[in-house]
Design an enzyme around this catalytic site. Structure first.
Site, PDB file in Angstrom:
ATOM      1  N   HIS A  65       0.797  -1.225   0.000  1.00  0.00           N
ATOM      2  CA  HIS A  65       0.000   0.000   0.000  1.00  0.00           C
ATOM      3  C   HIS A  65       0.829   1.274   0.000  1.00  0.00           C
ATOM      4  O   HIS A  65       0.309   2.345   0.265  1.00  0.00           O
ATOM      5  CB  HIS A  65      -0.964  -0.002   1.206  1.00  0.00           C
TER       6      HIS A  65
ATOM      7  N   GLU B  80      -7.719 -11.343  17.857  1.00  0.00           N
ATOM      8  CA  GLU B  80      -9.076 -11.908  17.810  1.00  0.00           C
ATOM      9  C   GLU B  80      -9.307 -12.618  16.475  1.00  0.00           C
ATOM     10  O   GLU B  80      -8.582 -12.378  15.506  1.00  0.00           O
ATOM     11  CB  GLU B  80     -10.113 -10.802  17.996  1.00  0.00           C
TER      12      GLU B  80
HETATM   13  N1  APR Z   1      -1.138  -8.330  17.666  1.00  0.00           N
HETATM   14  C1  APR Z   1      -1.809  -9.003  16.695  1.00  0.00           C
HETATM   15  N2  APR Z   1      -2.896  -8.524  16.109  1.00  0.00           N
HETATM   16  C2  APR Z   1      -3.346  -7.327  16.508  1.00  0.00           C
HETATM   17  C3  APR Z   1      -2.698  -6.564  17.508  1.00  0.00           C
HETATM   18  C4  APR Z   1      -1.544  -7.114  18.094  1.00  0.00           C
HETATM   19  N3  APR Z   1      -0.864  -6.482  19.049  1.00  0.00           N
HETATM   20  N4  APR Z   1      -3.394  -5.407  17.681  1.00  0.00           N
HETATM   21  C5  APR Z   1      -4.420  -5.430  16.817  1.00  0.00           C
HETATM   22  N5  APR Z   1      -4.402  -6.589  16.104  1.00  0.00           N
HETATM   23  C6  APR Z   1      -5.291  -6.999  15.015  1.00  0.00           C
HETATM   24  C7  APR Z   1      -6.737  -6.583  15.166  1.00  0.00           C
HETATM   25  O1  APR Z   1      -7.465  -7.571  15.877  1.00  0.00           O
HETATM   26  C8  APR Z   1      -7.183  -6.493  13.703  1.00  0.00           C
HETATM   27  O2  APR Z   1      -7.650  -7.740  13.220  1.00  0.00           O
HETATM   28  O3  APR Z   1      -4.823  -6.321  13.864  1.00  0.00           O
HETATM   29  C9  APR Z   1      -5.893  -6.144  12.954  1.00  0.00           C
HETATM   30  C10 APR Z   1      -5.840  -4.712  12.433  1.00  0.00           C
HETATM   31  O4  APR Z   1      -6.823  -4.577  11.448  1.00  0.00           O
HETATM   32  P1  APR Z   1      -7.033  -3.227  10.618  1.00  0.00           P
HETATM   33  O5  APR Z   1      -7.043  -2.051  11.540  1.00  0.00           O
HETATM   34  O6  APR Z   1      -8.216  -3.452   9.756  1.00  0.00           O
HETATM   35  O7  APR Z   1      -5.700  -3.122   9.752  1.00  0.00           O
HETATM   36  P2  APR Z   1      -5.310  -3.864   8.402  1.00  0.00           P
HETATM   37  O8  APR Z   1      -5.880  -5.224   8.310  1.00  0.00           O
HETATM   38  O9  APR Z   1      -3.828  -3.717   8.277  1.00  0.00           O
HETATM   39  O10 APR Z   1      -6.003  -2.938   7.321  1.00  0.00           O
HETATM   40  C11 APR Z   1      -5.783  -3.216   5.964  1.00  0.00           C
HETATM   41  O11 APR Z   1      -6.925  -1.239   5.270  1.00  0.00           O
HETATM   42  O12 APR Z   1      -7.279   0.966   5.930  1.00  0.00           O
HETATM   43  C12 APR Z   1      -6.669   0.149   5.019  1.00  0.00           C
HETATM   44  O13 APR Z   1      -4.795   0.486   3.656  1.00  0.00           O
HETATM   45  C13 APR Z   1      -5.184   0.347   4.999  1.00  0.00           C
HETATM   46  O14 APR Z   1      -3.397  -1.249   4.989  1.00  0.00           O
HETATM   47  C14 APR Z   1      -4.650  -0.944   5.568  1.00  0.00           C
HETATM   48  C15 APR Z   1      -5.720  -1.957   5.159  1.00  0.00           C
END
Ligand code: APR
Length: 265
Positions: free
Chosen positions: A120, A217
């Site tokens: 990204h 989760e």
């Molecule tokens: N360890 C493991 N998992 C974790 C932790 C942690 N310490 N903290 C949070 N999580 C998990 C959450 O449970 C969630 O499933 O990380 C995930 C984060 O999800 P999102 O906020 O949706 O992030 P992501 O999946 O990277 O988003 C994908 O969406 O907004 C766009 O381009 C942006 O790259 C991003 C893409």
């Protein structure tokens, strides 16, 4: 994940050569970077999905840049955490190891990962909206918002793939090739809802890889994963790494036998 399951996974990992980690915002959470869809993901009243779009930028480039300026300010002082560090070290542990990240924060590279695909883009780069030239801008806060191209005066935009935009086809091809060709795919800290990244685990599974998920989760991927480690990446990955080092006598690169469905050779 009970101890026997961990032991059998470690046994499997000790015998594989091609391993890939797909990461999302969760791996950077323990460094202090808010996730997108978590409770800290709001900025003012805006959700990430309403700012990270070409439409939002066309409507109000200053607002979108203010948001990025805020995020850059959050990320600038933080460093990689033990989760990032384990993935950097796994370049030495496995013969062929790559990280595919959805994160734009640059923390994998800061941790020392070299074999990295940033799906990204990167928050530290900006692109001229007229000429397409890309430049690194590390100053935070930005001296001017929105920033302008020093060469031609046109608006700069973050060098980031927004919702509704296509990923760089070369990067995407390489991500699918790596996933389809690996023996184990770790899926770490991503909600597994954003395409096309969310399709990489299925490509890996079709290629015969084991899919191992690490997340606080369950996600839509969890029912399809071969193993699910509930917990923070910054704890789960060091634990797995320690078990792996115990199994292989602390040496680099595994030498055991693969006992799973991966195609170790
Ligand atoms: N360890 C493991 N998992 C974790 C932790 C942690 N310490 N903290 C949070 N999580 C998990 C959450 O449970 C969630 O499933 O990380 C995930 C984060 O999800 P999102 O906020 O949706 O992030 P992501 O999946 O990277 O988003 C994908 O969406 O907004 C766009 O381009 C942006 O790259 C991003 C893409």
């Amino acid at each position: 994940m009970d101890d026997r399951e961990t032991a059998s996974l470690v046994e499997f990992l000790a015998g594989v050569r091609r391993v890939v980690a797909l990461t999302g915002a969760g791996i950077s959470a323990e460094s202090g970077v808010p996730t997108f869809r978590g409770k800290d993901g709001l900025w003012r009243q805006y959700r990430a999905e309403s700012l990270a779009t070409p439409e939002a930028f066309a409507r109000d480039p200053a607002l979108v840049w203010e948001w990025y300026d805020w995020r850059r300010g959050l990320i600038a002082p933080v460093g990689p955490n033990p989760g990032h560090a384990v993935l950097a070290a796994w370049e030495d542990r496995f013969e062929d190891f790559a990280v595919i990240t959805q994160n734009v924060d640059g923390l994998h590279r800061k941790a020392g990962t070299k074999n990295l695909l940033e799906l990204h883009g990167n928050i530290w780069r900006a692109r001229c909206t007229r000429e397409g030239t890309v430049r690194e801008i590390l100053t935070t806060p930005l001296p001017e918002v929105p920033p302008l191209c020093p060469d031609c005066g046109a608006l700069l935009r973050p060098d980031i793939v927004w919702f509704g935009e296509s990923l760089d086809p070369d990067v995407l091809d390489r991500a699918f090739a790596l996933s389809a060709g690996c023996e184990a795919l770790f899926v770490i800290g991503t909600s597994s809802v954003v395409q096309p990244a969310a399709s990489l685990p299925a490509a890996a599974a079709r290629g015969g890889a084991k899919v191992i998920e690490v997340n606080l989760e369950p996600t839509p991927l969890t029912p399809h994963a071969d193993h699910f480690f509930p917990g923070p990446a910054g704890q789960v990955l060091p634990l797995l790494d320690r078990r792996l080092r115990e199994r292989t006598g602390g040496g680099r690169r595994g030498s055991g036998q693969s006992n799973g469905k991966g195609r170790s050779s």
